[in-house]
Design an enzyme around this catalytic site. Structure first.
Site, PDB file in Angstrom:
ATOM      1  N   SER A 190      61.834  68.959  60.255  1.00 16.88           N
ATOM      2  CA  SER A 190      63.231  69.150  60.809  1.00 16.88           C
ATOM      3  C   SER A 190      64.346  68.620  59.938  1.00 16.88           C
ATOM      4  O   SER A 190      64.423  68.845  58.769  1.00 16.88           O
ATOM      5  CB  SER A 190      63.260  68.725  62.323  1.00 16.88           C
ATOM      6  OG  SER A 190      64.400  69.264  62.758  1.00 16.88           O
TER       7      SER A 190
ATOM      8  N   ASP B 208      59.336  72.994  59.361  1.00 14.62           N
ATOM      9  CA  ASP B 208      60.355  73.770  60.332  1.00 14.62           C
ATOM     10  C   ASP B 208      61.767  72.882  60.212  1.00 14.62           C
ATOM     11  O   ASP B 208      62.197  72.052  60.952  1.00 14.62           O
ATOM     12  CB  ASP B 208      59.792  73.604  61.980  1.00 14.62           C
ATOM     13  CG  ASP B 208      60.798  74.790  62.502  1.00 14.62           C
ATOM     14  OD1 ASP B 208      60.745  75.928  61.868  1.00 14.62           O
ATOM     15  OD2 ASP B 208      61.094  74.657  63.646  1.00 14.62           O
TER      16      ASP B 208
ATOM     17  N   HIS C 292      59.066  74.139  67.648  1.00 17.10           N
ATOM     18  CA  HIS C 292      59.441  73.518  66.424  1.00 17.10           C
ATOM     19  C   HIS C 292      58.410  72.627  65.879  1.00 17.10           C
ATOM     20  O   HIS C 292      58.187  72.339  64.663  1.00 17.10           O
ATOM     21  CB  HIS C 292      60.617  72.818  67.138  1.00 17.10           C
ATOM     22  CG  HIS C 292      61.499  71.904  65.918  1.00 17.10           C
ATOM     23  ND1 HIS C 292      61.847  72.602  64.847  1.00 17.10           N
ATOM     24  CD2 HIS C 292      62.254  70.979  65.811  1.00 17.10           C
ATOM     25  CE1 HIS C 292      62.621  71.908  64.155  1.00 17.10           C
ATOM     26  NE2 HIS C 292      62.773  70.755  64.904  1.00 17.10           N
TER      27      HIS C 292
END
Ligand code: NAG
Ligand code: NAG
Ligand code: NAG
Length: 459
Positions: free
Chosen positions: A159, A183, A254
């Site tokens: 992330s 992600d 996610h």
């Protein structure tokens, strides 16, 4: 005034052999609230090797000497987490680094910037990413003086951590060995000009990215030399579909990128992917050809690196590689892909489609999920049917083949001739393909074909 506290190491007992192990900062939602009034950032670099797997140590000693367990001639993986509004320790962290160390004898540095990521204000965490990167670059300069090399560094960022990795890469002008973005965060990064403000393929020699939540917390745009879109990059199987599942509903897609990368390290199954323009095209089964990729479809995860030369070369000619795959709902998520190539003799089969299943020596049948069925069988043209199986099929002895005509009237006397067929495992390209010749099919009637290993002239 904001107070930024940078800490490279923690205090420990004077005696060298009795110093306590480092721990990842455990914070809570309270710290998220505290951050509203008193923003802080703290960074700890926690090092693991096979020698100190159960007792993580500081990367750099207080006197700036390098931890004795850090071997500068080995690869170093840097693990960087993302936004953590609840302040907890990332649930995947221990499993992830253990899998890595089991796979290869490397140095691992966990970048703990939990105080800095634990805030109710996402924008504040975003702003901190650049600060973390600058701090890391200072520590890296020290490591370089101790003999480490940028080319041996592999950054794995989840992330916001993916963008931090990108910033570190920019500071070192793309000389890092590899960055893996799991992600990469979308909010505040999506739509930004490439190169400047987010992870970009020029940030390292090789950049691979897994997108698992493109319509949520992740980013849709391809960023790397290769961009994997499992299940199209959204709606991961096994993730809750309703908001009533709470935090899991928000995080599951996610986080899937992390668990996929981890599963790929642990399973013997090759998690292969298909270079394709879009998920829609992939779903039609028209992207089965990996001939331009060393004859074998690129694998997701740590092993993606095996394709780096092809991918870097493609990027040099401005060819982005986006790849698609479907996964199972549970770890190890692997699907077993086969492709059946069929050559028909005449146009008689053009109004129908073929389905198949596989049987092993013991007579066990596996039914696949087939891709779009409406491929037209043209005269002497090869038609490829992609199939994914939840279970692997080894020692295939028979193929059950059925021809379905798209018509209400059935012709029970009609016969349809196939000149030849060939079955290949894409998941295991080293397995010899299987062949069969001169087949006659009837409508809606499964015939069971005994297949043999293709001879040299059949290939
Ligand atoms: C630095 O500290 C480490 C650990 O405390 C110690 O082993 C090492 O000898 C020190 N190095 C120097 C140059 O003082
Ligand atoms: C460091 O790693 C290299 C390469 O794996 C190995 O040959 C060497 O023995 C290691 N050094 C130490 C001190 O363990
Ligand atoms: C496949 O066949 C080989 C040779 O006959 C045999 O040794 C092996 O156990 C078989 N594998 C399975 C999973 O049936």
């Amino acid at each position: 005034m904001r107070v930024f506290v940078f800490l490279c190491l923690m205090c420990w007992a004077r005696s060298e052999n009795k110093r306590p192990c480092l721990k990842f900062s455990q914070l809570s939602i309270k710290d998220s609230f505290k951050d509203l009034f008193n923003p802080q950032i703290e960074i700890f670099l926690i090092m693991y090797t096979r020698n100190n797997l159960n007792c993580p140590e500081p990367l750099l000693e207080r006197n700036n000497s390098l931890n004795v367990n850090f071997n500068t001639s080995r690869k170093t993986v840097w693990l960087i987490h993302g936004y953590r509004p609840l302040g907890s320790i990332p649930a995947w962290l221990q499993g992830f680094l253990r899998s890595l160390l089991k796979h290869e004898d490397i140095n691992i540095v966990v970048v703990d910037w939990n105080r800095g990521a634990t805030t109710l204000i996402y924008d504040r965490a975003v702003k901190n990413t650049w600060k973390v990167a600058v701090y890391l670059s200072e520590c890296i300069r020290k490591l370089l003086m101790h003999g480490a090399s940028l080319a041996n560094f592999h950054f794995i960022g989840m992330s916001l951590g993916a963008h931090i990795s990108g910033f570190v890469g920019k500071i070192f002008q793309g000389q890092l060995g590899r960055i893996t973005g799991l992600d990469p965060a979308g909010p505040k990064f999506s739509g930004k000009p490439p190169n400047g403000r987010l992870l970009h393929y020029t940030d390292a020699k090789f950049v691979d990215v897994i997108h698992s939540d493109i319509d949520g917390l992740g980013i849709n745009e391809p960023l790397g030399h290769i961009d994997f879109y499992p299940n199209g990059g959204k709606k991961q199987p096994g993730c809750p579909k309703s908001i009533f599942a709470g935090i899991k509903f928000i995080k599951c897609n996610h986080q899937r990128a992390v668990y996929l990368f981890m599963a790929a390290l642990e399973t013997k199954c090759n998690i292969i992917s298909f270079p394709c323009h879009s998920y829609k095209d992939y779903k039609t089964g028209s992207c089965t050809d990996c001939d331009n990729f060393k004859k074998s479809c690129p694998r997701l995860g740590y092993q993606a690196e095996l394709w780096n030369d092809v991918l870097i070369e493609r990027m040099r000619t401005s060819l982005r590689t986006t790849v698609f795959l479907d996964t199972a709902a549970k770890s190890p998520f692997c699907m077993y892909y086969f492709v059946l190539s069929i050559i028909v003799l005449d146009g008689a089969m053009k109004d129908g489609y073929v389905t198949f299943n596989l049987k092993n020596q013991l007579g066990k049948t596996e039914e696949p999920r087939l891709y779009k069925k409406n491929k037209v069988f043209g005269n002497l043209q090869e038609v490829k049917i992609l199939a994914e199986f939840l279970n692997d099929v080894v020692n295939i002895s028979h193929i059950g083949l059925t021809y379905h005509r798209r018509s209400n009237q059935q012709c029970s006397t009609c016969e349809y001739s196939i000149q030849s067929l060939m079955l290949k495992s894409l998941t295991y390209p080293e397995r010899p393909p299987l062949c069969k010749h001169e087949i006659v099919l009837k409508e809606n009637e499964e015939i069971c074909l005994h297949v043999h290993t293709c001879s040299a002239e059949e290939l």
